[in-house]
Scaffold this motif. Sequence first.
Motif, short mmCIF file in Angstrom:
data_model
loop_
_atom_site.label_atom_id
_atom_site.label_comp_id
_atom_site.label_asym_id
_atom_site.label_seq_id
_atom_site.Cartn_x
_atom_site.Cartn_y
_atom_site.Cartn_z
N UNK A 249 0.84 -1.21 0.00
CA UNK A 249 0.00 0.00 0.00
C UNK A 249 0.88 1.25 0.00
N UNK A 250 1.91 1.24 0.83
CA UNK A 250 2.82 2.39 0.87
C UNK A 250 3.48 2.60 -0.49
N UNK A 251 3.96 1.52 -1.09
CA UNK A 251 4.70 1.62 -2.35
C UNK A 251 3.81 1.95 -3.54
N UNK A 252 2.50 1.90 -3.36
CA UNK A 252 1.60 2.24 -4.47
C UNK A 252 1.69 3.71 -4.86
N UNK A 253 2.25 4.54 -3.99
CA UNK A 253 2.44 5.95 -4.31
C UNK A 253 3.94 6.26 -4.30
N UNK A 254 4.30 7.36 -4.95
CA UNK A 254 5.71 7.70 -5.09
C UNK A 254 5.83 9.21 -5.33
N UNK A 255 6.80 9.84 -4.68
CA UNK A 255 6.95 11.28 -4.83
C UNK A 255 8.43 11.64 -4.97
N UNK A 256 8.75 12.46 -5.94
CA UNK A 256 10.09 13.00 -6.12
C UNK A 256 10.01 14.53 -6.02
N UNK A 257 10.90 15.15 -5.24
CA UNK A 257 10.80 16.58 -4.98
C UNK A 257 11.91 17.41 -5.62
N UNK A 258 12.69 16.83 -6.52
CA UNK A 258 13.79 17.58 -7.12
C UNK A 258 13.29 18.79 -7.92
N UNK A 259 12.20 18.62 -8.66
CA UNK A 259 11.65 19.74 -9.42
C UNK A 259 11.18 20.84 -8.48
N UNK A 260 10.55 20.45 -7.38
CA UNK A 260 10.12 21.44 -6.39
C UNK A 260 11.31 22.20 -5.83
N UNK A 261 12.42 21.48 -5.56
CA UNK A 261 13.62 22.14 -5.06
C UNK A 261 14.20 23.09 -6.10
N UNK A 262 14.12 22.72 -7.37
CA UNK A 262 14.59 23.61 -8.44
C UNK A 262 13.75 24.89 -8.48
N UNK A 263 12.45 24.71 -8.41
CA UNK A 263 11.54 25.86 -8.56
C UNK A 263 11.65 26.84 -7.39
N UNK A 264 12.06 26.36 -6.21
CA UNK A 264 12.08 27.23 -5.03
C UNK A 264 13.50 27.46 -4.51
N UNK A 265 14.47 27.26 -5.38
CA UNK A 265 15.86 27.51 -4.98
C UNK A 265 16.01 28.97 -4.56
N UNK A 266 16.71 29.19 -3.46
CA UNK A 266 16.99 30.55 -2.96
C UNK A 266 15.72 31.37 -2.77
N UNK A 267 14.65 30.73 -2.27
CA UNK A 267 13.39 31.44 -2.04
C UNK A 267 13.53 32.55 -1.01
N UNK A 268 14.61 32.52 -0.23
CA UNK A 268 14.81 33.50 0.85
C UNK A 268 15.32 34.84 0.36
N UNK A 269 15.69 34.92 -0.92
CA UNK A 269 16.14 36.20 -1.46
C UNK A 269 17.60 36.50 -1.13
N UNK A 270 17.89 37.78 -0.84
CA UNK A 270 19.28 38.19 -0.64
C UNK A 270 19.82 37.79 0.73
N UNK A 271 18.96 37.60 1.71
CA UNK A 271 19.41 37.29 3.07
C UNK A 271 19.34 35.79 3.31
N UNK A 272 20.50 35.16 3.29
CA UNK A 272 20.54 33.72 3.51
C UNK A 272 20.14 33.38 4.95
N UNK A 273 19.34 32.33 5.11
CA UNK A 273 19.03 31.89 6.48
C UNK A 273 20.30 31.38 7.17
#
Length: 663
Positions: free
Chosen positions: A97-121
């Motif tokens: 049941x668990x393996x019936x779904x699958x998620x990869x977040x690399x595209x999400x990480x690409x889209x939100x890279x450096x979301x913090x702007x000029x001030x790094x956390x």
Amino acid sequence: MNRDLAPFPHLGELGSSSAYLLLVAGIGLILPFIVDIYRTRDRSILFAIAFILAARYAWWRGAETLAPLEFSASAFFSYALYGLELATLIGSLSAFVILARHKQRSIEADEHAAWWGDKEPKVAVMIATYNEDREILERTIIGAKSLRHRNKEIIVLDDNRRDWLRDYCETQNVRYMRRPDNKGSKAGNINHALDRLAEDPVPPDFCAVLDADFVPHRGFISRTLALFHDPTVGLVQTPQHFFNADPIQHNLGLSASYPDEQRFFFDHMQCSRDAWGTAICCGTSSVCRWEALRELGGFPTESVTEDFMLTISLQTIGWKTVYLNEPLTEGLAPEGLAEYITQRARWCLGLMQIARSSVGPLSKANLRIRDRWSVIDSVFFWATSFPFRIAAIVFPLLYWFFNITVVDAQLADVLIYFGPYYVWVTMVMNLLSRGLMIPVMHDVSQLIGSIPITRAAYTGLFRPKGHKFSVTAKGGDRSKVVVQWRLMAPFAICLVLSVVGLSLGIFDDNFAYNDAGDGKWVIVFWTVYNMAVLTVTCFTCIELPRAESHIADKPERVSFTANGRSDALWLSSLTLDTARLRGNLYPLQTRGVLHLPDVGDLEAYVIATTTDGARLKLEPTAEQREALFVRFYAEGDAPGVVSTRTSAVIADIARRISFGLPG
């Protein structure tokens, strides 16, 4: 077995059963061409078929293969095996049941890279250590310093209060912390650091946790922080990769053909758990939001696996745990078999402690149903898979030596009921995992630690408190052959008994159970399979020497200057203090300069000649040594085998077994 049957199965029944099995296998062979393994619909259909075949098999086992219900040894062991098998099957179905779904977040990480702007956390990179050697800590600290994220503070949490480590941290300009006691083990060590960080004028925004032997790749922080664009995310976990072979790979000579034992969990199961919102924190290689940790009050200390408990605890107060499946850290797998098994037994014990804790599946905590299911699924895995592996080895011996029937079935029926389920699940799991689930190897990886893990499972369930935290030893002298006789003994005994029982059953006309009929062939095949598993397991217990070198991932062009001329050569292997060159011959003791990109010009001299070149002894400066650490561990893709070919695994095991016990 049924003694009234003829010595051989009816050829017609066997033929039709085999045809049915071949049909299932044939469908499985075309799956790669018609299935999208990342689409939930396709995965759900595959596992729905597995559910149907599993239910069909379980019904047949219960209805037709059990001994008569009476006061006898056969009845007791027959129903005991069936009950354990059903529990294991429930655990497998939960995993499906668990393996019936699958998620990869690399595209999400690409889209939100450096979301913090000029001030790094601000990120506190915490390296938890207890008894690791200097070289292990050196490469982790240098790797952490090389992280591209600029607004960071490296903090070494020394739970062994070593002055030499304090002095080394000072030379590296990293922060060093120690505490007066070891209360709470690793979790307590981290919590002490969190309290000290809370006293700083500016506390961090995020905290990264690294075990002492895990070196981050340079993009570890920037990639994980990208997923914190969602303000409800409290923790991001990344996979663990290893730059050395684990004991099973190494002792069987499978380093180049079979992946480390954790690859299925990190590359596949975690992605599926993430799709359900139940990704697990695995301690090292994770990043936590400071606000979430402080709201929780730090890492939980009720379990020796504080990471899994942190996952559940964060979710009880509304924070998400997510998974980024990218190779962003490299660590040291346990090199000794005893340490490898101790580590897994600790994981098992910790999970059972969680099941009995204040956030257990039956507790009154504010847990979602999926979180309760997450823990229950893990309990079923640890509490059933390993005991069943022991039972699968022992129960055929009851027939050979005591005439105790545990599975009363004809071979044709086994082929038509068990065969399709086994073949289908094996083919589906290999399709989804790129060939990681090789049957014998999967059984060996579970059997090797089955006895201590089973003990840990039921000890943790019935007596969850009062257990010491066992640190997994890393490094040490691995230059000699070591036979783990105590670990090998039960497997060797079962192997000898299997050979004796099978030999008597087949070849001795006076053997009491030689007339068991068709059903006997089920035990014959079962025993032969067990003999293969036990043989490989015994060889796994023979620990081979390990080289201390780190081999270059692939050949590259370099230049070597000596005797007034510079030659372009191939670098075929590289360690911290040696290099092998192909393409030119040099006399012994020839001194020169090896130019390595990103490292510089290294002084070197020839210490050996080879058939196609020379081996050099390197003399790096302190700065060049650090650059080599970065080159080895913090740059590029993670090492290791990501997919397998069964033929290559079989060939490597055959070579290992034919080699025998080294002198």
